[in-house]
Design a protein around this motif. Structure first.
Motif, PDB file in Angstrom:
ATOM      1  N   LEU A   6       0.718  -1.205  -0.047  1.00 13.21           N
ATOM      2  CA  LEU A   6       0.010  -0.138  -0.067  1.00 13.21           C
ATOM      3  C   LEU A   6       0.979   1.342  -0.064  1.00 13.21           C
ATOM      4  O   LEU A   6       1.578   1.333   1.052  1.00 13.21           O
ATOM      5  CB  LEU A   6      -0.946  -0.017   1.056  1.00 13.21           C
ATOM      6  CG  LEU A   6      -1.715   1.116   1.271  1.00 13.21           C
ATOM      7  CD1 LEU A   6      -2.664   1.235   0.121  1.00 13.21           C
ATOM      8  CD2 LEU A   6      -2.665   1.264   2.490  1.00 13.21           C
ATOM      9  N   VAL A   7       0.560   2.128  -0.983  1.00  7.87           N
ATOM     10  CA  VAL A   7       1.138   3.557  -1.079  1.00  7.87           C
ATOM     11  C   VAL A   7       0.084   4.563  -0.879  1.00  7.87           C
ATOM     12  O   VAL A   7       0.234   5.528   0.169  1.00  7.87           O
ATOM     13  CB  VAL A   7       1.827   3.741  -2.520  1.00  7.87           C
ATOM     14  CG1 VAL A   7       2.363   5.006  -2.638  1.00  7.87           C
ATOM     15  CG2 VAL A   7       2.931   2.621  -2.750  1.00  7.87           C
ATOM     16  N   ASP A   8      -0.846   4.389  -1.658  1.00 12.41           N
ATOM     17  CA  ASP A   8      -2.157   5.139  -1.630  1.00 12.41           C
ATOM     18  C   ASP A   8      -3.372   4.321  -2.211  1.00 12.41           C
ATOM     19  O   ASP A   8      -3.335   4.094  -3.274  1.00 12.41           O
ATOM     20  CB  ASP A   8      -1.790   6.548  -2.140  1.00 12.41           C
ATOM     21  CG  ASP A   8      -2.989   7.544  -2.468  1.00 12.41           C
ATOM     22  OD1 ASP A   8      -4.029   7.249  -1.914  1.00 12.41           O
ATOM     23  OD2 ASP A   8      -2.703   8.510  -2.912  1.00 12.41           O
ATOM     24  N   ALA A   9      -4.314   4.335  -1.422  1.00 13.12           N
ATOM     25  CA  ALA A   9      -5.527   3.635  -1.874  1.00 13.12           C
ATOM     26  C   ALA A   9      -6.606   4.445  -2.683  1.00 13.12           C
ATOM     27  O   ALA A   9      -7.737   4.130  -3.275  1.00 13.12           O
ATOM     28  CB  ALA A   9      -6.321   3.143  -0.695  1.00 13.12           C
ATOM     29  N   THR A  10      -6.229   5.867  -2.839  1.00 10.90           N
ATOM     30  CA  THR A  10      -7.166   6.713  -3.524  1.00 10.90           C
ATOM     31  C   THR A  10      -7.288   6.248  -4.836  1.00 10.90           C
ATOM     32  O   THR A  10      -6.448   6.064  -5.745  1.00 10.90           O
ATOM     33  CB  THR A  10      -6.586   8.309  -3.706  1.00 10.90           C
ATOM     34  OG1 THR A  10      -6.389   8.659  -2.188  1.00 10.90           O
ATOM     35  CG2 THR A  10      -7.533   9.103  -4.247  1.00 10.90           C
ATOM     36  N   GLY A  11      -8.474   6.087  -5.531  1.00 13.50           N
ATOM     37  CA  GLY A  11      -8.868   5.533  -6.732  1.00 13.50           C
ATOM     38  C   GLY A  11      -8.777   4.094  -7.136  1.00 13.50           C
ATOM     39  O   GLY A  11      -9.265   3.808  -8.143  1.00 13.50           O
ATOM     40  N   ALA A  12      -8.727   3.223  -6.125  1.00 13.95           N
ATOM     41  CA  ALA A  12      -8.717   1.920  -6.187  1.00 13.95           C
ATOM     42  C   ALA A  12     -10.150   1.555  -6.617  1.00 13.95           C
ATOM     43  O   ALA A  12     -10.060   0.523  -7.535  1.00 13.95           O
ATOM     44  CB  ALA A  12      -8.240   1.388  -4.786  1.00 13.95           C
ATOM     45  N   ASP A  42     -12.113   3.093  -8.344  1.00 12.95           N
ATOM     46  CA  ASP A  42     -12.601   3.732  -9.562  1.00 12.95           C
ATOM     47  C   ASP A  42     -11.760   2.511 -10.591  1.00 12.95           C
ATOM     48  O   ASP A  42     -12.405   2.280 -11.771  1.00 12.95           O
ATOM     49  CB  ASP A  42     -11.988   4.854  -9.797  1.00 12.95           C
ATOM     50  CG  ASP A  42     -12.494   5.854  -8.886  1.00 12.95           C
ATOM     51  OD1 ASP A  42     -13.498   5.753  -8.433  1.00 12.95           O
ATOM     52  OD2 ASP A  42     -11.806   6.649  -8.517  1.00 12.95           O
ATOM     53  N   ALA A  43     -10.475   2.009 -10.416  1.00 15.85           N
ATOM     54  CA  ALA A  43      -9.855   1.012 -11.100  1.00 15.85           C
ATOM     55  C   ALA A  43     -10.667  -0.341 -11.253  1.00 15.85           C
ATOM     56  O   ALA A  43     -10.599  -0.998 -12.270  1.00 15.85           O
ATOM     57  CB  ALA A  43      -8.553   0.891 -10.634  1.00 15.85           C
ATOM     58  N   LEU A  44     -11.004  -0.732  -9.948  1.00 13.73           N
ATOM     59  CA  LEU A  44     -11.968  -1.861  -9.788  1.00 13.73           C
ATOM     60  C   LEU A  44     -13.128  -1.810 -10.974  1.00 13.73           C
ATOM     61  O   LEU A  44     -13.315  -2.796 -11.676  1.00 13.73           O
ATOM     62  CB  LEU A  44     -12.259  -2.058  -8.471  1.00 13.73           C
ATOM     63  CG  LEU A  44     -13.305  -3.339  -8.237  1.00 13.73           C
ATOM     64  CD1 LEU A  44     -13.087  -3.879  -6.971  1.00 13.73           C
ATOM     65  CD2 LEU A  44     -14.658  -3.214  -8.011  1.00 13.73           C
ATOM     66  N   ALA A  45     -13.817  -0.769 -10.964  1.00 17.31           N
ATOM     67  CA  ALA A  45     -15.021  -0.396 -11.637  1.00 17.31           C
ATOM     68  C   ALA A  45     -14.540  -0.604 -13.117  1.00 17.31           C
ATOM     69  O   ALA A  45     -15.316  -1.276 -14.033  1.00 17.31           O
ATOM     70  CB  ALA A  45     -15.604   0.888 -11.243  1.00 17.31           C
ATOM     71  N   ALA A  90      -7.249  -2.876  -8.520  1.00 15.54           N
ATOM     72  CA  ALA A  90      -7.254  -2.168  -7.390  1.00 15.54           C
ATOM     73  C   ALA A  90      -6.260  -2.222  -6.664  1.00 15.54           C
ATOM     74  O   ALA A  90      -5.325  -1.190  -6.001  1.00 15.54           O
ATOM     75  CB  ALA A  90      -8.514  -2.671  -6.457  1.00 15.54           C
ATOM     76  N   ALA A  91      -5.605  -3.395  -6.711  1.00 17.33           N
ATOM     77  CA  ALA A  91      -4.238  -3.770  -6.051  1.00 17.33           C
ATOM     78  C   ALA A  91      -3.066  -2.878  -6.635  1.00 17.33           C
ATOM     79  O   ALA A  91      -2.389  -2.240  -6.193  1.00 17.33           O
ATOM     80  CB  ALA A  91      -3.860  -5.107  -6.033  1.00 17.33           C
TER      81      ALA A  91
END
Length: 323
Positions: free
Chosen positions: A261-267, A269-272, A296-297
Motif C-alpha cells: 500500500l502506497v495510496d488507496a485513492t482511486g482503487a 475506480d480502477a476496480l470499476a 485495485a491492487a
C-alpha cells in the motif's frame, strides 16, 4: 467483442491534493510530509483507467476557467481519453439552488491527508461547480450518449442531471453509477433500478442500505439489499478486507489481493473500470471480479489516483495464478 464504440463518462473531474505524512499527525502543529497534485474525480478516474485498458471513451465534465482545468484536460487527454468539457450555462430565475452558486467557481478539488501507512486520515472536497451543471447542458452530447455501449457517471452530478442521463442512455446500453461519497450517495436513488453495475465502498453502502458493515456477512447483506432495490450487479468494497458481489442469482465474498500500500485513492475506480471492460467483452463475472481486484491492487501501489502502470498486461500478470 473485438472492438466497440466509445463509452461515455460524465461526472466528476477534480484536482487531487495529496498530503502524505512522514509520521503520525500532531494536534495544532505540522509534521514532515510530501504534498503532490494529481488528476482525479471518480468518473474521470474510471474513464482514464478504461482508456489504459484499451477501451475507447469520451469524458465530459464541468470545469472552471482556471489552470487546474487546463491541467486536468491535458493529463486526461494524454492518457488516451477524448475530453469534452461541458460549458456552464446560466440557470433560469426559478432555479434558486443554482442561482446561489457563485459566477466564477473553480474546478473541483479534493484534498486528502494520508498517514505514514498510506491510509487516509482525513479529507475535504470542494466541488460546488459540479452542482452548477443543468440537464440541458447535456444536449451537445445527446448523440454520443445514445450511441455509447455503456455510460459511466457518479453522484457528483445533480439529481436532475442523473435522471436526464438515465433517460438519454440507450435501453440496451450498460449503465454504471458510483455514489462518489457518503454525502452524495442518496442522489443515486432515482437511478438505482437502471444501474447494470454499481460499485461502492462499505461506508457508502451503509448510507444506502442502513446496514452497519463490520465484516463479510454484513458486506454481502448490503450488496443483496441493493440488488433488491433494483441494481442488476453490485460490488461493495471493504478496503484490505475484500469485497462482496451480488446479483439476482448469487452472492459471494472475495478477499483483497496482496499489495504494497502506497495510496488507496482511486482503487475503487480502477476496480470499476476493469469490471466494465470485462462485462463489455462478455467475460464471465468471475473474470471481471478477478480483474477488478487486480486493478485495485495495482492502483494501491501508486501515488497517482490512476496508476501509470495500469494495462491489460499488468492485470493479466496479477491474475495468471487465478485463471
Amino acid at each position: 467483442m473485438s472492438s466497440m464504440d466509445s463509452l461515455v463518462a460524465i461526472g466528476s473531474a477534480a484536482i487531487d491534493i495529496k498530503t502524505r505524512l512522514a509520521r503520525p499527525p500532531l494536534y495544532s502543529t505540522d509534521v514532515p510530509g510530501q504534498i503532490t497534485l494529481r488528476a482525479g474525480g471518480v468518473a474521470r478516474n474510471v474513464a482514464e483507467n478504461l482508456a489504459r485498458l484499451n477501451v475507447p471513451i469520451v469524458f465530459a465534465g464541468i470545469l472552471g476557467d482556471d489552470p487546474q482545468a487546463r491541467m486536468l484536460i491535458e493529463l486526461t487527454h494524454a492518457a488516451g481519453v477524448d475530453v469534452r468539457p461541458i460549458a456552464r450555462s446560466d440557470p433560469p430565475p426559478t432555479d434558486l439552488t443554482r442561482l446561489k452558486l457563485g459566477p466564477d467557481l473553480p474546478t473541483a478539488t479534493l484534498s486528502v491527508m494520508l498517514g505514514p501507512d498510506g491510509r487516509q486520515i482525513a479529507g475535504a472536497f470542494s466541488g460546488d461547480i459540479l452542482d452548477a451543471l443543468q440537464p440541458h447542458d447535456l444536449d451537445p452530447l445527446r448523440e454520443v450518449i445514445r450511441a455509447a455501449p455503456a455510460v459511466v457517471c457518479d453522484c457528483g452530478l445533480p439529481v436532475d442531471v442523473l435522471i436526464t442521463l438515465r433517460t438519454l442512455t440507450a435501453p440496451e446500453a450498460l449503465f454504471y453509477c458510483n455514489p462518489a461519497s457518503v454525502t452524495l450517495a442518496p442522489r443515486i436513488d432515482p437511478v438505482l433500478d437502471r444501474c447494470d453495475l454499481l460499485t461502492c465502498n462499505h461506508l457508502e453502502a451503509s448510507a444506502l442500505t442502513g446496514v452497519k458493515i463490520n465484516g463479510p456477512a454484513k458486506l454481502i447483506s448490503a450488496a443483496m439489499i441493493l440488488v433488491k432495490q433494483g441494481v442488476k450487479r453490485v460490488v461493495v468494497t471493504f478496503g484490505a478486507r475484500g469485497l462482496a458481489y451480488a446479483d439476482e442469482l448469487t452472492s459471494q465474498y472475495h478477499p483483497a489481493r496482496p499489495t504494497r500500500l502506497v495510496d488507496a485513492t482511486g482503487a475503487g475506480d480502477a476496480l470499476a473500470a476493469a469490471m466494465l471492460e470485462a462485462l463489455l467483452r462478455d467475460e464471465p463475472m468471475r473474470v471481471g471480479l478477478l480483474r477488478g481486484l487486480a486493478a485495485a491492487a495495482i492502483t494501491c501501489e501508486s501515488e497517482d489516483s490512476v496508476s501509470r502502470q495500469m494495462s491489460m498486461d499488468a492485470i493479466a500478470e496479477r491474475t495468471k495464478n487465478h485463471a
